[in-house]
Design a protein around this motif. Structure first.
Motif, PDB file in Angstrom:
ATOM      1  N   PHE A 289      37.912   2.778  -2.076  1.00  0.00           N
ATOM      2  CA  PHE A 289      38.539   1.787  -1.179  1.00  0.00           C
ATOM      3  C   PHE A 289      37.483   1.054  -0.339  1.00  0.00           C
ATOM      4  O   PHE A 289      37.572  -0.154  -0.138  1.00  0.00           O
ATOM      5  N   TYR A 290      36.492   1.803   0.074  1.00  0.00           N
ATOM      6  CA  TYR A 290      35.436   1.167   0.891  1.00  0.00           C
ATOM      7  C   TYR A 290      34.672   0.134   0.089  1.00  0.00           C
ATOM      8  O   TYR A 290      34.367  -0.951   0.582  1.00  0.00           O
ATOM      9  N   GLN A 291      34.381   0.448  -1.165  1.00  0.00           N
ATOM     10  CA  GLN A 291      33.662  -0.508  -2.001  1.00  0.00           C
ATOM     11  C   GLN A 291      34.530  -1.746  -2.228  1.00  0.00           C
ATOM     12  O   GLN A 291      34.022  -2.883  -2.216  1.00  0.00           O
ATOM     13  N   PHE A 292      35.842  -1.551  -2.417  1.00  0.00           N
ATOM     14  CA  PHE A 292      36.750  -2.671  -2.593  1.00  0.00           C
ATOM     15  C   PHE A 292      36.787  -3.533  -1.315  1.00  0.00           C
ATOM     16  O   PHE A 292      36.756  -4.760  -1.380  1.00  0.00           O
ATOM     17  N   TYR A 293      36.808  -2.882  -0.182  1.00  0.00           N
ATOM     18  CA  TYR A 293      36.846  -3.614   1.114  1.00  0.00           C
ATOM     19  C   TYR A 293      35.576  -4.421   1.317  1.00  0.00           C
ATOM     20  O   TYR A 293      35.616  -5.581   1.755  1.00  0.00           O
ATOM     21  N   GLN A 294      34.424  -3.887   0.997  1.00  0.00           N
ATOM     22  CA  GLN A 294      33.160  -4.580   1.153  1.00  0.00           C
ATOM     23  C   GLN A 294      33.089  -5.795   0.230  1.00  0.00           C
ATOM     24  O   GLN A 294      32.553  -6.840   0.599  1.00  0.00           O
ATOM     25  N   THR A 295      33.657  -5.660  -0.990  1.00  0.00           N
ATOM     26  CA  THR A 295      33.650  -6.785  -1.916  1.00  0.00           C
ATOM     27  C   THR A 295      34.505  -7.927  -1.395  1.00  0.00           C
ATOM     28  O   THR A 295      34.104  -9.100  -1.418  1.00  0.00           O
ATOM     29  N   LEU A 296      35.683  -7.600  -0.848  1.00  0.00           N
ATOM     30  CA  LEU A 296      36.537  -8.637  -0.277  1.00  0.00           C
ATOM     31  C   LEU A 296      35.897  -9.289   0.953  1.00  0.00           C
ATOM     32  O   LEU A 296      36.015 -10.504   1.161  1.00  0.00           O
ATOM     33  N   ASP A 297      35.213  -8.488   1.710  1.00  0.00           N
ATOM     34  CA  ASP A 297      34.536  -9.049   2.903  1.00  0.00           C
ATOM     35  C   ASP A 297      33.439 -10.012   2.488  1.00  0.00           C
ATOM     36  O   ASP A 297      33.203 -11.028   3.144  1.00  0.00           O
ATOM     37  N   PHE A 298      32.743  -9.734   1.398  1.00  0.00           N
ATOM     38  CA  PHE A 298      31.709 -10.644   0.906  1.00  0.00           C
ATOM     39  C   PHE A 298      32.331 -11.951   0.458  1.00  0.00           C
ATOM     40  O   PHE A 298      31.794 -13.032   0.714  1.00  0.00           O
ATOM     41  N   TYR A 299      33.498 -11.873  -0.233  1.00  0.00           N
ATOM     42  CA  TYR A 299      34.191 -13.090  -0.635  1.00  0.00           C
ATOM     43  C   TYR A 299      34.546 -13.956   0.578  1.00  0.00           C
ATOM     44  O   TYR A 299      34.429 -15.194   0.543  1.00  0.00           O
TER      45      TYR A 299
END
Length: 331
Positions: A289-299
């Motif tokens: 979930f953390y990796q998914f959250y970081q990817t969305l934050d980069f977007y």
């Protein structure tokens, strides 16, 4: 009364009034009188106030002042013993001590003033020529007054004494004779010459001492130079104090900033450590979930219209987009 006797009686009455009026005179508290007969003094001088008598038409009452009189001399250019030419303006106080002798030797106050001009001017000239300028200007006890002022904290008092104290060793020593003693000597010398005129000299004072015109300008220039030097000294001391205050202020500012920076770094370090701990705990619970959250934050944060990425469809960045199934494919 018969007509032939009226006129003689009136004449006799007028004569008697004139004789009585001419025989009486009044002496005030500020006057003294010498009676003269045919120009020669008779009797003792009258010094008591009141009504007095004299022989009319023969005797004459000569009035003289009993009060202290003033004599003002003319300013004279006189050299001092140390060869400094100065203008000396003097004044004196005198009185008529013996009115009979004054009448015989002098006669009038105007004549007495002319006699005083010659005697006092001569005495003043002798004493000014026999003494130094510093002795004519200062009084006895000057050194004690100077020490008192120095003890009071007037450090620049020595500067105000002028170049004379620096150039003349005797000027800086304790004065054995000053203006007060010199004027007392003037009075003593004049008193030996004036009793023969029935005059008593009470006091002689120096009203003003000034340099002659040829020296005055140089003295003023030296005074201006001295004042400028003292002003420059004050400014230099002020600049030194200013530099010291600014230096202390900069040191205090640097110390405060250093302490503030150290405290800020300590707080920031503690905050980073706490944030790292919180992040680590969060990562440990659900890494996916953390990796998914970081990817969305980069977007979301990526805003660079001039930027250009060239990546393949199998890039890790598009993993969540690639693995997402289309909605229409659901059974």
């Amino acid at each position: 009364m018969p007509e032939n006797l009226r006129m003689p009686i009136v004449v006799v009455a007028i004569v008697l009034v004139v004789l009585v009026w001419g025989s009486l005179f009044i002496v005030s508290e500020t006057e003294q009188v010498v009676i003269t007969q045919w120009g020669r003094p008779v009797g003792r001088p009258i010094t008591e106030a009141g009504l007095h008598f004299k022989v009319p038409l023969i005797q004459k009452a000569n009035f003289f002042e009993k009060r202290v009189l003033k004599w003002d001399g003319s300013p004279n250019q006189i050299p001092t013993r140390d060869k400094k030419y100065i203008w000396v303006d003097t004044t004196a106080r005198w009185r008529i001590k013996d009115p009979l002798l004054f009448l015989q030797r002098v006669g009038t106050v105007t004549t007495a003033m002319s006699r005083l001009d010659g005697i006092i001017d001569s005495v003043v000239r002798d004493h000014v020529s026999n003494n130094r300028l510093v002795e004519l200007v200062r009084s006895e006890g000057w050194e004690r007054a100077r020490e008192s002022l120095l003890e009071a904290g007037l450090g620049d008092y020595q500067i105000m004494m002028g170049d004379e104290a620096e150039n003349d060793p005797e000027a800086s020593a304790v004065l054995a004779k000053g203006r007060e003693k010199i004027t007392r000597e003037m009075v003593a010398d004049a008193s030996r010459l004036l009793p023969e005129f029935g005059i008593e000299i009470l006091d002689i004072r120096i009203k003003r001492i000034n340099y002659v015109q040829t020296v005055q300008q140089r003295v003023f220039e030296r005074m201006i130079s001295e004042r400028k030097r003292i002003a420059a000294q004050y400014r230099s001391e002020g600049e030194g104090e200013r530099a010291a205050i600014l230096g202390q202020m900069e040191r205090d500012l640097a110390r405060i900033q250093s302490e503030a920076y150290r405290a800020a770094e300590e707080i920031r370090g503690k905050a980073d450590a706490q944030a790292t701990r919180i992040y680590a705990e969060t990562y440990g619970r659900d890494p996916e979930f953390y990796q998914f959250y970081q990817t969305l934050d980069f977007y979301k944060r990526y805003e660079n219209p001039r930027g250009l990425f060239v990546m393949g469809t199998d890039a890790e960045l598009f993993r969540y987009l690639r693995d997402r199934e289309p909605e229409g494919d659901n059974p």
